[in-house]
Design a protein around this motif. Structure first.
Motif, mmCIF file in Angstrom:
data_model
loop_
_atom_site.group_PDB
_atom_site.id
_atom_site.type_symbol
_atom_site.label_atom_id
_atom_site.label_comp_id
_atom_site.label_asym_id
_atom_site.label_seq_id
_atom_site.Cartn_x
_atom_site.Cartn_y
_atom_site.Cartn_z
ATOM 1 N N ILE A 292 0.840 -1.201 0.000
ATOM 2 C CA ILE A 292 0.000 0.000 0.000
ATOM 3 C C ILE A 292 0.871 1.245 0.000
ATOM 4 O O ILE A 292 0.648 2.184 -0.781
ATOM 5 C CB ILE A 292 -0.930 0.016 1.236
ATOM 6 C CG1 ILE A 292 -1.873 -1.186 1.189
ATOM 7 C CG2 ILE A 292 -1.720 1.326 1.303
ATOM 8 C CD1 ILE A 292 -2.598 -1.463 2.467
ATOM 9 N N MET A 293 1.895 1.255 0.866
ATOM 10 C CA MET A 293 2.768 2.418 0.930
ATOM 11 C C MET A 293 3.527 2.591 -0.381
ATOM 12 O O MET A 293 3.755 3.704 -0.839
ATOM 13 C CB MET A 293 3.772 2.270 2.090
ATOM 14 C CG MET A 293 3.135 2.267 3.454
ATOM 15 S SD MET A 293 1.889 3.554 3.655
ATOM 16 C CE MET A 293 2.878 5.014 3.546
ATOM 17 N N TYR A 294 3.882 1.478 -0.980
ATOM 18 C CA TYR A 294 4.603 1.548 -2.255
ATOM 19 C C TYR A 294 3.730 2.232 -3.305
ATOM 20 O O TYR A 294 4.166 3.147 -3.997
ATOM 21 C CB TYR A 294 4.966 0.123 -2.682
ATOM 22 C CG TYR A 294 5.635 0.060 -4.028
ATOM 23 C CD1 TYR A 294 6.998 0.297 -4.148
ATOM 24 C CD2 TYR A 294 4.899 -0.216 -5.171
ATOM 25 C CE1 TYR A 294 7.609 0.255 -5.395
ATOM 26 C CE2 TYR A 294 5.497 -0.262 -6.412
ATOM 27 C CZ TYR A 294 6.845 -0.031 -6.516
ATOM 28 O OH TYR A 294 7.437 -0.064 -7.747
ATOM 29 N N VAL A 295 2.488 1.800 -3.362
ATOM 30 C CA VAL A 295 1.584 2.381 -4.360
ATOM 31 C C VAL A 295 1.320 3.852 -4.043
ATOM 32 O O VAL A 295 1.329 4.701 -4.934
ATOM 33 C CB VAL A 295 0.245 1.599 -4.431
ATOM 34 C CG1 VAL A 295 -0.747 2.301 -5.345
ATOM 35 C CG2 VAL A 295 0.497 0.183 -4.915
ATOM 36 N N GLU A 296 1.127 4.154 -2.776
ATOM 37 C CA GLU A 296 0.888 5.558 -2.420
ATOM 38 C C GLU A 296 2.064 6.428 -2.840
ATOM 39 O O GLU A 296 1.890 7.515 -3.380
ATOM 40 C CB GLU A 296 0.663 5.695 -0.903
ATOM 41 C CG GLU A 296 -0.746 5.345 -0.484
ATOM 42 C CD GLU A 296 -1.028 5.648 0.978
ATOM 43 O OE1 GLU A 296 -0.266 6.418 1.594
ATOM 44 O OE2 GLU A 296 -2.009 5.104 1.493
ATOM 45 N N GLY A 297 3.262 5.925 -2.591
ATOM 46 C CA GLY A 297 4.458 6.682 -2.975
ATOM 47 C C GLY A 297 4.519 6.863 -4.483
ATOM 48 O O GLY A 297 4.805 7.959 -4.987
ATOM 49 N N LEU A 298 4.213 5.804 -5.177
ATOM 50 C CA LEU A 298 4.245 5.851 -6.643
ATOM 51 C C LEU A 298 3.221 6.858 -7.190
ATOM 52 O O LEU A 298 3.518 7.655 -8.074
ATOM 53 C CB LEU A 298 3.951 4.435 -7.144
ATOM 54 C CG LEU A 298 4.073 4.159 -8.620
ATOM 55 C CD1 LEU A 298 4.719 2.803 -8.830
ATOM 56 C CD2 LEU A 298 2.710 4.166 -9.262
ATOM 57 N N VAL A 299 2.045 6.840 -6.584
ATOM 58 C CA VAL A 299 0.992 7.766 -7.030
ATOM 59 C C VAL A 299 1.436 9.210 -6.807
ATOM 60 O O VAL A 299 1.268 10.069 -7.677
ATOM 61 C CB VAL A 299 -0.331 7.488 -6.268
ATOM 62 C CG1 VAL A 299 -1.352 8.582 -6.528
ATOM 63 C CG2 VAL A 299 -0.892 6.138 -6.679
ATOM 64 N N LYS A 300 2.014 9.475 -5.650
ATOM 65 C CA LYS A 300 2.473 10.837 -5.366
ATOM 66 C C LYS A 300 3.530 11.256 -6.379
ATOM 67 O O LYS A 300 3.556 12.390 -6.832
ATOM 68 C CB LYS A 300 3.057 10.933 -3.947
ATOM 69 C CG LYS A 300 2.087 10.580 -2.854
ATOM 70 C CD LYS A 300 0.961 11.574 -2.740
ATOM 71 C CE LYS A 300 -0.093 11.082 -1.760
ATOM 72 N NZ LYS A 300 -1.351 11.802 -1.862
ATOM 73 N N GLU A 301 4.405 10.329 -6.734
ATOM 74 C CA GLU A 301 5.455 10.642 -7.711
ATOM 75 C C GLU A 301 4.852 10.959 -9.084
ATOM 76 O O GLU A 301 5.280 11.865 -9.772
ATOM 77 C CB GLU A 301 6.411 9.458 -7.850
ATOM 78 C CG GLU A 301 7.368 9.299 -6.695
ATOM 79 C CD GLU A 301 8.348 10.446 -6.631
ATOM 80 O OE1 GLU A 301 8.887 10.831 -7.687
ATOM 81 O OE2 GLU A 301 8.567 10.967 -5.527
ATOM 82 N N VAL A 302 3.854 10.182 -9.445
ATOM 83 C CA VAL A 302 3.188 10.409 -10.737
ATOM 84 C C VAL A 302 2.516 11.784 -10.716
ATOM 85 O O VAL A 302 2.650 12.576 -11.647
ATOM 86 C CB VAL A 302 2.152 9.297 -11.010
ATOM 87 C CG1 VAL A 302 1.210 9.682 -12.140
ATOM 88 C CG2 VAL A 302 2.865 7.991 -11.340
ATOM 89 N N MET A 303 1.823 12.060 -9.629
ATOM 90 C CA MET A 303 1.140 13.355 -9.524
ATOM 91 C C MET A 303 2.148 14.501 -9.588
ATOM 92 O O MET A 303 1.924 15.505 -10.259
ATOM 93 C CB MET A 303 0.363 13.437 -8.204
ATOM 94 C CG MET A 303 -0.887 12.592 -8.191
ATOM 95 S SD MET A 303 -1.684 12.754 -6.590
ATOM 96 C CE MET A 303 -3.354 12.258 -6.997
ATOM 97 N N TYR A 304 3.248 14.314 -8.897
ATOM 98 C CA TYR A 304 4.255 15.374 -8.878
ATOM 99 C C TYR A 304 4.845 15.576 -10.279
ATOM 100 O O TYR A 304 5.055 16.708 -10.730
ATOM 101 C CB TYR A 304 5.354 15.032 -7.859
ATOM 102 C CG TYR A 304 6.417 16.098 -7.823
ATOM 103 C CD1 TYR A 304 6.110 17.389 -7.391
ATOM 104 C CD2 TYR A 304 7.710 15.824 -8.255
ATOM 105 C CE1 TYR A 304 7.068 18.380 -7.390
ATOM 106 C CE2 TYR A 304 8.672 16.808 -8.257
ATOM 107 C CZ TYR A 304 8.343 18.092 -7.824
ATOM 108 O OH TYR A 304 9.293 19.072 -7.836
#
Ligand SMILES: Nc1nc2c(ncn2[C@@H]2O[C@H](COP(=O)(O)OP(=O)(O)OP(=O)(O)O)[C@@H](O)[C@H]2O)c(=O)[nH]1
Length: 378
Positions: A292-304
């Motif tokens: 879950i944390m991995y995906v959350e981090g990935l999503v934030k990176e994509v958004m950024y």
């Protein structure tokens, strides 16, 4: 970066003319069984006392089946805008009001939530009791592919079993003039006095694709197979919407912290921690660095990445060529946060596109409604 304020309708017209949209032609995907199914549905509709027409809440208009609207509008009908968890709640409110103003019953639902489905069933019961004094009544669920009909039927089944543990399934006479087409109709009992049954097999309708944009919307939300459009074309469409609506600029809560990020995989934990602050460390301990944390981090990176590419772009986004060039830049820039590595740039673009589409479809990029409420007709 410059961009004029545009309504969704203008966005649609504009996108429909852009190179990536036009290049593949109008989206076509009509498996033969769907036409046959529509014929059967027409016959079955004659037996139904109420129809629940399931539509995708992200495309309340584009997920309607136009061929059957004539028939459906003469039946007692509830439009269930399903997947409400993936749809923008403010815009949803306008859609519900629009249906209300046309005296069309409509409710936003989440087929995966029993509570939400119970509300839908309560509305169905109310509508049936209001207008009919029959002892036994039938409810039919219909909708274009992938709008969540089966999920809804499953939830209805669970509710039905909890209300009436020994489910008596009803049988009806042969339906339809075609040989070999469903002989019996079976349903789940959801109410007594009158007995109300929901047919256990949902009807699949053929989506009507009048223009490129409708096709792209249907594909983006999963009603049409990706292969009918192409993943890259779909991702380009998604990015066009995000950029024109300036959605990445609203993701600005990531701006400051994520600026320090360099996008490399081993740094992920630190980068995510810089985005989430101390709370991340606490959660991380508890979850022991879960997926879950991995995906959350990935999503934030994509958004950024989408935020920086858009905000730093100095072309004129009212110009189609500039918008297309920004989309190109973004597709390549997303390679890093989405961790796509391949020698072939073509493969990279396809893989990036697939991952981006998954994030959108699972709601990770936030809730959306793609249709314009001012175009609403039933
Ligand atoms: N987030 C979310 N997902 C949903 C909801 N309802 C259904 N889904 C998901 O949407 C996908 C399609 O759901 P189905 O129930 O198979 O859709 P269908 O309309 O029966 O699809 P066809 O059999 O192709 O006609 C599945 O992955 C479901 O889990 C919902 O309310 N919210």
């Amino acid at each position: 970066m410059k961009a004029g304020a545009e309504g969704i309708r203008t966005i649609g017209r504009r996108i429909g003319k852009m190179r990536f949209a036009v290049s593949g032609g109008v989206v076509q995907w009509f498996p033969g069984h769907m036409f046959a199914a529509t014929r059967v549905i027409r016959e079955r509709l004659k037996l139904a006392d109420l129809v629940i027409e399931v539509r995708d809440a992200r495309i309340p208009l584009s997920s309607a089946n136009e061929d059957l609207q004539n028939v459906l509008s003469h039946k007692r009908r509830i439009i269930a805008l399903n997947k409400k968890d993936l749809a923008n709640p403010n815009m949803m409110h306008h859609w519900i009001r629009s249906f209300d103003s046309k005296k069309q019953d409509c409710i936003a639902v989440n087929a995966l939530s029993k509570h939400s489905v119970s509300q839908l069933l309560a509305l169905a019961e109310l509508k049936l009791k209001e207008v009919s004094s029959k002892d036994t009544m039938l409810v039919m669920v219909v909708g274009v592919p992938n709008v969540g009909k089966s999920a809804l039927i499953n939830s209805i089944h669970q509710i039905a079993v909890s209300r009436f543990p020994v489910q008596e399934k009803i049988k009806r006479a042969t339906v339809g003039r075609l040989p070999g087409v469903t002989q019996d109709i079976a349903g789940f009992k959801i109410s007594n006095r009158p007995s109300i049954y929901v047919l256990d097999t949902p009807g699949i309708l053929v989506p009507r694709i009048h223009d490129i944009e409708t096709g792209l919307k249907l594909a983006l939300t999963g009603a049409v197979k990706d292969s009918a459009v192409g993943e890259e074309r779909l991702a380009q469409y998604l990015l066009a919407i995000l950029n024109i609506r300036k959605t990445p600029l609203h993701w600005n809560n990531l701006m400051n912290s994520a600026k320090q990020s360099d996008g490399s995989s081993p740094e992920l934990v630190e980068r995510v921690s810089s985005i989430f602050g101390n709370s991340f460390h606490k959660r991380r301990k508890a979850l022991d660095v879960t997926d879950i944390m991995y995906v959350e981090g990935l999503v934030k990176e994509v958004m950024y990445t989408l935020f920086t590419t858009l905000s730093e772009y100095d072309g004129d986004l009212d110009d189609d060529a500039c918008l297309e060039s920004l989309i190109d830049i973004q597709l390549m820039s997303l390679q890093k946060p989405l961790k796509v590595v391949h020698k072939s740039s073509e493969v990279v673009r396809t893989m990036v596109s697939k991952k981006l589409l998954t994030l959108f479809r699972t709601g990770k990029l936030g809730p959306f409604i793609l249709d314009d409420v001012s175009e609403a007709i039933m």
